[in-house]
Design an enzyme around this catalytic site. Structure first.
Site, mmCIF file in Angstrom:
data_model
loop_
_atom_site.group_PDB
_atom_site.id
_atom_site.type_symbol
_atom_site.label_atom_id
_atom_site.label_comp_id
_atom_site.label_asym_id
_atom_site.label_seq_id
_atom_site.Cartn_x
_atom_site.Cartn_y
_atom_site.Cartn_z
ATOM 1 N N TYR A 554 0.845 -1.205 0.000
ATOM 2 C CA TYR A 554 0.000 0.000 0.000
ATOM 3 C C TYR A 554 0.875 1.249 0.000
ATOM 4 C CZ TYR A 554 -3.444 -3.392 1.711
ATOM 5 O OH TYR A 554 -4.263 -4.483 1.856
ATOM 6 N N GLN A 562 -10.009 5.408 -1.351
ATOM 7 C CA GLN A 562 -10.467 4.018 -1.194
ATOM 8 C C GLN A 562 -9.263 3.078 -1.122
ATOM 9 O OE1 GLN A 562 -13.433 3.528 -0.363
ATOM 10 N NE2 GLN A 562 -13.612 1.306 -0.336
ATOM 11 N N LEU A 563 -9.205 2.412 -0.006
ATOM 12 C CA LEU A 563 -8.064 1.531 0.252
ATOM 13 C C LEU A 563 -7.832 0.566 -0.915
ATOM 14 C CD1 LEU A 563 -6.011 0.664 2.526
ATOM 15 C CD2 LEU A 563 -7.609 -1.208 2.984
ATOM 16 N N HIS A 564 -6.612 0.579 -1.425
ATOM 17 C CA HIS A 564 -6.295 -0.340 -2.518
ATOM 18 C C HIS A 564 -4.894 -0.900 -2.355
ATOM 19 C CE1 HIS A 564 -5.333 3.803 -3.832
ATOM 20 N NE2 HIS A 564 -4.325 3.269 -4.504
ATOM 21 N N LEU A 565 -4.818 -2.208 -2.653
ATOM 22 C CA LEU A 565 -3.536 -2.920 -2.569
ATOM 23 C C LEU A 565 -2.924 -2.957 -3.967
ATOM 24 C CD1 LEU A 565 -1.575 -4.943 -1.061
ATOM 25 C CD2 LEU A 565 -3.101 -6.757 -1.855
#
Length: 663
Positions: A554, A562-565
């Site tokens: 991350y 928006q949390l993104h890997l």
DNA sequence: GTTCTAGAAC
DNA sequence: GTTCTAGAAC
């Protein structure tokens, strides 16, 4: 330069035939004295000897007496001599002038180049004979130039040449290079344009005080007679607290008494603060806090608890403060420069390149902070400063650049109130109507996902362009053609601008989970699922191309909401990888490996994050061999060929994902 | 996040 | 002259 067209006279001119010459070079460190000597010696038909105190003792630094002895010996052998030392004060020159008794010509060549040029040259050099280089050189050069006394014919010189720029230097070089063994040069003073200018004119104009040292005293007495200065008047707007940077200390003396002692009207003073923003320490910081009284400490605490290098904080000074009453100071701007002290935070460990960048940031923050005070004064009626003093955030809010100045990192507990938040929200173009002045209401309650672009985090505001992933996460069906996989808790998609051959995102669908800073233990399961999904896709790609290597992680501070890997192959072979930020966000500690994030959340409930600005400060280093590169194109051409093994830290704990055949 | 572009750096 | 960066705008 004012010299004659043809400077040289053949034997029989004004000078006496065949006499050796002593040339005293004069100039600050970095003015080019040694280079001048070397160039003449290399090309001249005349025998020259360079006498340099830094090397006269078998390559080591020696004494003035040794210099005099060696010079006398060379002159007796019929050689001409360069005295290569700064020689900026007449007293330092006096001993060398005695060489004139040896029936020689005494010349002075003054390399009177701009101070900033000398400073930058002496700071940058790495091979100086006297070891005057790096950070200390700047202070030394400034200090020496303050004492500069230009030479006069009355000191015993037969010829003096002043060089104020590179072309003057070149002309003088040509003159001495062309001087044959029997040639002489005309006597007199040549090229002097600005006698005894010790201070940069720009600074004097800035202060509107062209002849300060002499009239500062008379202004002081006038100042004492008059009433305290008007709070809203901006005359000489800002004074620098750090004495060795410019010649201002020559003019102003004590920064806490600019009005009463120096006759200067400074509403705003800058303080070279410490990182804790505490009184004490030594020098300027202690003096300013002491002169301002406890009011400054209280007002400072209201603004910030600490400061990181390169940043500044504007503190309005209460009208009850002695510094306000007697000196008319309405604001103190604390600013923190680069730190080389390992006992303090953010130590640069001798990295002067980074140090210069941070120093520049510090000055920018300082001047922008000052600008915010000026703008506030322009917008408000005279006499309203006291009101502002009690509501500092109004001041910040009036500057559109305020968030940049104060560099709002999450670890800096900057106080904010409603007004300030409102101003900040205006930065989100295209969405301000939705957010509007009710921002505090939307903050207070749970965020309405569809309308509030400020997201679930309480520390970051997202621009309209940063919403794309959020929209996909909330309505995956609308974008299903662009997605690789849709699950209940996340979706998988190709990065629109891949920074490597393979670069995909595993996007969390949980509303309110904007970025890593929002993640806590309750999300542990989600993180693990996202990691597993990332691994699955990496392995799928490895089946297609076993040469790829993947990293899952991350960004500490992502640009997109928006949390993104990120699942990204380590070739970084992509036309979309264009700038320093791109590179450093994937190859420095800013990139938080998924495995480490999971471990940290599991153990401490939160992940360690690196601030955004650091990414741009870091140099460009190969992610494999760690070699440094000057720019992106050169870095990219290096990484195409670099086959060095990955750093050991990446090879541990499954941070890198390789094809089974490569493990 | 990208694009555009002025101007710094070479 | 070209290359490259960095800031503004989106």
């Amino acid at each position: 330069m004012d010299t004659d067209v043809d400077d040289t006279c053949k034997a029989g001119g004004e000078g006496e035939k065949g006499k050796p010459i002593v040339v005293l070079l004069m100039g600050a460190p970095g003015s080019g004295k040694s280079t001048f000597c070397d160039q003449v010696i290399r090309s001249s038909a005349r025998p020259w000897v360079r006498i340099c105190q830094d090397t006269i003792n078998n390559g080591k630094s020696g004494t003035k007496v040794q210099c005099l002895k060696n010079a006398a010996r060379a002159l007796k052998e019929g050689k001409s001599v360069f005295i290569d030392r700064c020689n900026l004060e007449s007293e330092q020159r006096a001993d060398f002038m005695r060489l004139g008794a040896l029936q020689v010509e005494m010349h002075a060549v003054v390399l009177d180049l701009p101070a900033k040029l000398c400073v930058s040259r002496s700071v940058k050099r790495t091979d100086h004979e006297g070891n005057l280089q790096g950070g200390k050189a700047a202070a030394v050069v400034n200090s020496m130039l303050r004492k500069k006394e230009l030479p006069k014919l009355s000191e015993g010189f037969s010829r003096i040449v002043f060089c104020q720029n590179e072309s003057d230097v070149q002309a003088t070089l040509d003159t001495y290079i062309g001087l044959g063994a029997l040639d002489t040069l005309p006597h007199g003073c040549f090229g002097q344009k600005n006698p005894d200018a010790k201070v940069q004119l720009g600074i004097m104009k800035f202060l509107k005080k062209v002849d300060v040292p002499s009239n500062a005293r008379s202004n002081a007495s006038r100042g004492q007679d008059s009433a305290p200065p008007e709070a809203t008047e901006v005359k000489n707007p800002i004074c620098e607290g750090r004495e060795n940077i410019s010649s201002l200390s020559d003019i102003a003396g004590d920064i806490t008494r600019l009005h009463s002692r120096g006759g200067l009207h400074c509403n705003v003073i800058a303080n070279a603060a410490n990182w804790r923003l505490k009184p004490g320490g030594g020098g300027v910081n202690a003096a300013i806090f002491s002169a301002a009284g406890p009011a400054l400490e209280v007002a400072t605490k209201e603004q910030a608890k600490s400061l990181s290098p390169g940043n500044a904080v504007v503190v309005p000074l209460s009208s009850a403060s002695p510094l306000h009453i007697s000196e008319g100071v309405t604001h103190v701007i604390h600013v923190l420069g680069p730190n080389m002290n390992p006992n303090r935070p953010n130590c640069l460990d001798g990295d002067y390149v980074k140090g210069c960048k941070i120093l520049r940031m510090a000055y920018t923050s300082l001047f922008e902070g000052f600008l915010s005070t000026v703008r506030s004064q322009e917008k408000l009626p005279k006499g309203s400063i006291e009101k502002i003093g009690s509501k500092p955030s109004v001041l910040l809010g009036h500057s559109k650049d305020a968030p940049k100045i104060f560099s709002l990192k999450s670890d800096q507990k900057i106080k904010r109130d409603g007004v300030y938040e409102h101003e900040r929200s205006k930065k989100c173009k295209g969405s301000q109507n939705e957010v509007g002045s009710d921002i505090n209401v939307s903050r207070a309650g749970k965020v309405n996902a569809n309308n509030d672009n400020t997201g679930g985090s309480n520390s970051k505001v997202w621009g309209s362009w940063a919403q794309a992933l959020y929209n996909i996460a909330m309505h995956p069906q609308k974008h299903k053609d662009d997605l690789l996989e849709i699950a209940d808790d996340f979706v998988v998609l190709n990065d629109l601008y891949p920074k490597a051959k393979k670069h995909i995102l595993v996007l969390a669908r949980c509303d309110g989970l904007d970025h890593l800073a929002d993640v806590s233990k309750e999300h542990l399961q989600l993180l693990k699922m996202m990691h597993a999904m990332g691994l699955k896709w990496a392995e799928k790609f490895l089946l297609e191309d076993a040469s790829l290597v993947f990293r899952l992680g991350y960004h500490s501070v992502p640009s997109m909401r928006q949390l993104h890997l990120h699942v990204i192959s380590q070739d970084f072979d992509s036309k979309h990888l264009k700038n320093k930020k791109h590179w450093n966000t994937f190859t420095t500690a800013f990139f938080r490996d998924s495995v480490d994030v999971i471990e940290e959340i599991s153990n401490h409930g939160k992940a360690t994050l690196m601030d955004e600005e650091s990414v741009l400060l870091m140099e460009l280093r190969c992610h494999r061999c760690r070699s440094a590169h000057p720019n992106i194109p050169r870095l990219k051409s290096h990484i195409t060929n670099c086959r060095a093994p990955f750093p050991a830290s990446l090879l541990q704990n499954g941070r890198l994902v390789l094809a089974p055949s490569n493990t």
